[in-house]
Design a protein around this motif. Structure first.
Motif, mmCIF file in Angstrom:
data_model
loop_
_atom_site.group_PDB
_atom_site.id
_atom_site.type_symbol
_atom_site.label_atom_id
_atom_site.label_comp_id
_atom_site.label_asym_id
_atom_site.label_seq_id
_atom_site.Cartn_x
_atom_site.Cartn_y
_atom_site.Cartn_z
ATOM 1 N N LEU A 59 -5.141 1.970 6.529
ATOM 2 C CA LEU A 59 -4.738 2.716 5.337
ATOM 3 C C LEU A 59 -4.701 4.219 5.623
ATOM 4 O O LEU A 59 -3.803 4.927 5.160
ATOM 5 N N GLN A 105 -8.968 -2.377 8.211
ATOM 6 C CA GLN A 105 -7.998 -2.125 7.156
ATOM 7 C C GLN A 105 -8.106 -0.700 6.632
ATOM 8 O O GLN A 105 -7.096 -0.061 6.345
ATOM 9 N N ARG A 106 -9.312 -0.197 6.511
ATOM 10 C CA ARG A 106 -9.484 1.181 6.067
ATOM 11 C C ARG A 106 -8.844 2.148 7.070
ATOM 12 O O ARG A 106 -8.209 3.138 6.682
ATOM 13 N N SER A 142 -8.376 -5.601 -1.789
ATOM 14 C CA SER A 142 -7.303 -5.994 -0.876
ATOM 15 C C SER A 142 -6.771 -7.351 -1.310
ATOM 16 O O SER A 142 -7.521 -8.205 -1.786
ATOM 17 N N PHE A 200 -12.520 -4.731 1.777
ATOM 18 C CA PHE A 200 -11.801 -3.951 2.777
ATOM 19 C C PHE A 200 -12.577 -3.938 4.087
ATOM 20 O O PHE A 200 -13.734 -3.508 4.125
ATOM 21 N N SER A 241 -0.658 -3.203 4.298
ATOM 22 C CA SER A 241 -1.437 -4.197 3.571
ATOM 23 C C SER A 241 -0.936 -4.300 2.134
ATOM 24 O O SER A 241 -0.108 -3.508 1.683
ATOM 25 N N SER A 276 -4.802 -8.097 4.034
ATOM 26 C CA SER A 276 -5.179 -6.957 4.864
ATOM 27 C C SER A 276 -4.143 -6.594 5.918
ATOM 28 O O SER A 276 -4.153 -5.485 6.436
ATOM 29 N N VAL A 281 -2.347 -4.626 -1.874
ATOM 30 C CA VAL A 281 -3.562 -4.238 -2.598
ATOM 31 C C VAL A 281 -3.457 -4.530 -4.094
ATOM 32 O O VAL A 281 -2.361 -4.639 -4.651
ATOM 33 N N ASP A 329 0.805 -1.219 0.000
ATOM 34 C CA ASP A 329 0.000 0.000 0.000
ATOM 35 C C ASP A 329 0.845 1.278 0.000
ATOM 36 O O ASP A 329 0.406 2.307 -0.517
#
Length: 355
Positions: free
Chosen positions: A324, A320-321, A141, A316, A248, A144, A250, A123
């Motif tokens: 990020l 995980q969000r 994803s 996601f 993570s 994760s 992606v 990421d």
């Protein structure tokens, strides 16, 4: 004690290139997926006559030298034939383009130039490309949570985090492992000021083996591999402190391709979903798909215990969000990117709705 930078000639341009790629290249160099020699520099075909003569090609990047494999869990989707099948349903074929161990910056350059259409990678470099307006977007994803850990040599006498005080520790600046390292230290009431930081990247293993450093911070795959080779022992991991695991892997595609070929993107996402479901019931096969002589199954099983296959859900999660968002904030605060981006700007979850 103030941190000491090992490579004093490390320019900012080189620093940014290495720092955004190191967690990926370390895994690639030490733990490539698939049989050695499966592909040469250039493209390994995933085409089939059943796709038809007019099939359009999707060009993927591989960062695992000579393997012809997608990164991480993408190798399961590829190895089990899910990627091929799903793309053929929509009239597409695919090819894998070997970018060597050059990491995220090479993917970003190839994506910007149109040399590749899609890639599975970390990421940090993906966020870098999006923040620069390079015309790429995150679609799903592929893992994760990607752990980092600390490996110490036997001669160092390091048994745990507290023993790092006053030692020389390889921790490449601006990388995901470096970020996780600072968080592990903070949980133990320490900081990088308590030790000497050795800023080595591609030569990290030789620096550690030669005794120029006492310990090394890296992604878990690299350090597990080195532990098996007798180079050192893992003494701390983000697995022990889940709140530190905020990186993570992606699925990313260039917008010029995805806007013109939305069916292809949806097909790739479906292939990842099938791989995720397959692994639940077939862990031994999934481990074999991911492993190769450079990363034996014993390492793969440590990296991906069966109960962690939930990490490969292409959707996601809320956590995980949040992770990020933390990565974006960290990169802005440390001047790895010049402007903050929103997740709505970075992620297109449209293809996930087809699952």
């Amino acid at each position: 004690m103030n941190p000491v930078i090992f490579d004093r000639s490390f320019s900012r341009r080189r620093f940014l290139a290495v720092s955004s790629a190191v967690t990926l290249t370390a895994f690639s160099a030490l733990a490539g997926c698939g049989p050695t020699g499966a592909a040469t520099a250039g493209a390994a075909s995933g085409s089939s006559s059943s796709a038809g003569p007019a099939a359009k090609e999707v060009k993927f990047a591989s960062l695992i030298p000579g393997s012809g494999k997608l990164y991480g869990f993408g190798s399961v989707a590829q190895g089990e034939g899910f990627l091929k099948e799903e793309l053929e349903k929509e009239g597409f074929t695919y090819s894998i383009h070997d970018l060597g161990a050059s990491g995220g910056p090479a993917v970003n350059e190839a994506m910007t130039s149109g040399a590749i259409d899609m890639a599975i990678y970390g990421d940090f470099p993906a966020i870098t490309a999006i923040s620069k307006g390079s015309g790429v977007r995150i679609f799903a994803s592929a893992d994760s949570r990607e752990p980092s850990n600390i490996l110490a040599t036997a001669k160092s006498g390091i048994k745990g985090v507290k023993d790092l005080k006053g030692k020389k520790v390889i921790a490449p600046l601006g990388t995901v492992p470096y970020k996780s390292f600072t968080e592990i230290l903070a949980l133990n009431g320490m900081s990088v000021k308590d030790m000497e930081i050795v800023n080595a990247a591609s030569d990290a293993t030789s620096v550690l083996s030669s005794g120029q450093a006492d310990a090394m911070v890296s992604n878990a795959a690299s350090n597990y591999y080195m532990e098996e080779k007798g180079i050192g022992k893992v003494v701390a991991s983000t697995d022990d402190s889940p709140e530190t695991q905020d990186s993570s892997v992606v699925l990313v595609g260039r917008t010029g391709f995805s806007d013109e070929n939305p069916k292809a993107v949806r097909a790739v996402v479906r292939a990842l979903q099938r791989a995720y479901e397959f692994a639940q019931d077939n862990p031994e096969k999934a481990w074999k798909d991911i492993s190769n002589p450079s990363m034996p199954e014993s390492v793969v099983k440590r990296l991906y215990p069966q109960d962690t296959f939930a990490r490969f859900d292409p959707r996601f999660s809320e956590q995980q969000r949040k992770n990020l968002e933390k990565s974006v904030d960290y990169m802005v605060d440390n001047k790895l990117i010049s402007k903050k981006i929103s997740l709505d700007e970075a992620i297109d979850e449209g293809p996930l709705k087809s699952l």
